[in-house]
Design a protein around this motif. Structure first.
Motif, PDB file in Angstrom:
ATOM      1  N   ALA A 125       0.636  -1.367   0.069  1.00  0.00           N
ATOM      2  CA  ALA A 125      -0.111   0.023   0.171  1.00  0.00           C
ATOM      3  C   ALA A 125       0.789   1.122   0.022  1.00  0.00           C
ATOM      4  O   ALA A 125       0.483   2.347  -0.732  1.00  0.00           O
ATOM      5  CB  ALA A 125      -1.031   0.081   1.181  1.00  0.00           C
ATOM      6  N   PHE A 126       1.903   1.212   0.746  1.00  0.00           N
ATOM      7  CA  PHE A 126       2.822   2.562   0.803  1.00  0.00           C
ATOM      8  C   PHE A 126       4.073   2.337  -0.428  1.00  0.00           C
ATOM      9  O   PHE A 126       4.978   3.281  -0.484  1.00  0.00           O
ATOM     10  CB  PHE A 126       3.343   2.502   2.335  1.00  0.00           C
ATOM     11  CG  PHE A 126       2.419   3.082   3.063  1.00  0.00           C
ATOM     12  CD1 PHE A 126       2.401   4.429   3.360  1.00  0.00           C
ATOM     13  CD2 PHE A 126       1.516   2.287   3.731  1.00  0.00           C
ATOM     14  CE1 PHE A 126       1.665   4.907   4.299  1.00  0.00           C
ATOM     15  CE2 PHE A 126       0.430   2.691   4.604  1.00  0.00           C
ATOM     16  CZ  PHE A 126       0.479   4.107   4.646  1.00  0.00           C
ATOM     17  N   ASN A 127       4.080   1.401  -1.160  1.00  0.00           N
ATOM     18  CA  ASN A 127       5.028   1.140  -2.176  1.00  0.00           C
ATOM     19  C   ASN A 127       6.518   1.071  -1.577  1.00  0.00           C
ATOM     20  O   ASN A 127       7.372   1.785  -2.003  1.00  0.00           O
ATOM     21  CB  ASN A 127       4.915   2.238  -3.211  1.00  0.00           C
ATOM     22  CG  ASN A 127       5.712   1.670  -4.574  1.00  0.00           C
ATOM     23  OD1 ASN A 127       5.879   0.593  -4.818  1.00  0.00           O
ATOM     24  ND2 ASN A 127       6.192   2.579  -5.189  1.00  0.00           N
ATOM     25  N   LEU A 128       6.598   0.268  -0.477  1.00  0.00           N
ATOM     26  CA  LEU A 128       7.801   0.222   0.199  1.00  0.00           C
ATOM     27  C   LEU A 128       8.734  -0.900  -0.042  1.00  0.00           C
ATOM     28  O   LEU A 128       7.897  -2.145  -0.005  1.00  0.00           O
ATOM     29  CB  LEU A 128       7.807   0.587   1.692  1.00  0.00           C
ATOM     30  CG  LEU A 128       7.438   2.118   2.099  1.00  0.00           C
ATOM     31  CD1 LEU A 128       7.152   2.051   3.588  1.00  0.00           C
ATOM     32  CD2 LEU A 128       8.771   2.820   1.662  1.00  0.00           C
ATOM     33  N   PRO A 129       9.785  -1.265  -0.041  1.00  0.00           N
ATOM     34  CA  PRO A 129      10.418  -2.493   0.220  1.00  0.00           C
ATOM     35  C   PRO A 129      10.541  -2.992   1.735  1.00  0.00           C
ATOM     36  O   PRO A 129      10.231  -2.294   2.480  1.00  0.00           O
ATOM     37  CB  PRO A 129      12.104  -2.017  -0.453  1.00  0.00           C
ATOM     38  CG  PRO A 129      12.106  -0.562   0.139  1.00  0.00           C
ATOM     39  CD  PRO A 129      10.715   0.025  -0.078  1.00  0.00           C
ATOM     40  N   VAL A 130      10.594  -4.241   1.793  1.00  0.00           N
ATOM     41  CA  VAL A 130      10.677  -4.871   2.927  1.00  0.00           C
ATOM     42  C   VAL A 130      12.060  -5.453   3.384  1.00  0.00           C
ATOM     43  O   VAL A 130      12.632  -5.897   2.650  1.00  0.00           O
ATOM     44  CB  VAL A 130       9.458  -5.918   3.038  1.00  0.00           C
ATOM     45  CG1 VAL A 130       8.326  -5.346   2.936  1.00  0.00           C
ATOM     46  CG2 VAL A 130       9.957  -6.997   2.044  1.00  0.00           C
ATOM     47  N   GLU A 131      12.396  -5.524   4.801  1.00  0.00           N
ATOM     48  CA  GLU A 131      13.490  -5.973   5.066  1.00  0.00           C
ATOM     49  C   GLU A 131      13.141  -7.322   5.880  1.00  0.00           C
ATOM     50  O   GLU A 131      12.238  -7.269   7.015  1.00  0.00           O
ATOM     51  CB  GLU A 131      14.065  -5.054   6.163  1.00  0.00           C
ATOM     52  CG  GLU A 131      15.440  -5.603   6.638  1.00  0.00           C
ATOM     53  CD  GLU A 131      16.842  -4.559   6.814  1.00  0.00           C
ATOM     54  OE1 GLU A 131      17.702  -5.213   7.206  1.00  0.00           O
ATOM     55  OE2 GLU A 131      16.451  -3.701   6.611  1.00  0.00           O
ATOM     56  N   ILE A 132      13.486  -8.415   5.512  1.00  0.00           N
ATOM     57  CA  ILE A 132      13.036  -9.731   6.124  1.00  0.00           C
ATOM     58  C   ILE A 132      14.110 -10.230   6.983  1.00  0.00           C
ATOM     59  O   ILE A 132      15.030 -10.352   6.851  1.00  0.00           O
ATOM     60  CB  ILE A 132      12.615 -10.669   4.885  1.00  0.00           C
ATOM     61  CG1 ILE A 132      11.841  -9.909   3.945  1.00  0.00           C
ATOM     62  CG2 ILE A 132      12.216 -11.947   5.227  1.00  0.00           C
ATOM     63  CD1 ILE A 132      10.402  -9.870   4.330  1.00  0.00           C
TER      64      ILE A 132
END
Length: 148
Positions: A125-132
């Motif tokens: 929704a915020f068009n952000l990458p994720v740190e997994i």
């Protein structure tokens, strides 16, 4: 050589949890050639400080906000609302550290999955990458990426 040293970026730091002050951390990082740091908040209690650090120490510091799988049991409406209100800030550039951890199981697996899914939706929704963060949960972690 000095030009190469200036290209270092630390993509996973917890500046708020270190013994050194943020100013000391940034000074040592700069001396080592690290010119950008992504500091990560892993629970609601960290997030305000991550936001403050990223704003106070711009342009060196950026922030990531997310509920770590160890504390997924604490994810609630308040934490989700905080994320929704802060993920659009200029200095917050990722959602994380999120994921699944079946080794420690500090939070029940089903709750981890639920929180991971909700946060993956927020990232979209915020068009952000994720740190997994994933530990002994690789198959289920990959499933979330295939489902998105």
């Amino acid at each position: 050589m000095s030009k190469l040293k200036q290209l270092w970026i630390d993509t996973h730091a917890h500046i708020d949890k270190l013994k050194l002050s943020p100013e000391e951390v940034l000074k040592e990082a700069e001396q080592a050639g690290v010119f950008r740091i992504l500091t990560i908040g892993t629970e609601l209690g960290d997030w305000r400080q991550v936001v403050a650090l990223s704003e106070k120490h711009a342009p060196q510091v950026y922030g990531a906000l997310g509920m770590h799988p160890h504390t997924a049991k604490d994810f609630n409406e308040e934490s989700e609302d905080f994320l929704k209100k802060h993920l659009n800030l200029k200095r917050i550039v990722a959602l994380g550290e999120i994921g699944l951890d079946y080794f420690y199981k500090n939070s029940e697996i089903q709750k981890q999955k639920e929180v991971f899914e909700r946060q993956m939706s927020l990232a979209g929704a915020f068009n952000l990458p994720v740190e997994i963060h994933t530990r002994e949960a690789e198959e289920d972690t990959v499933f979330f990426f295939k489902a998105v």
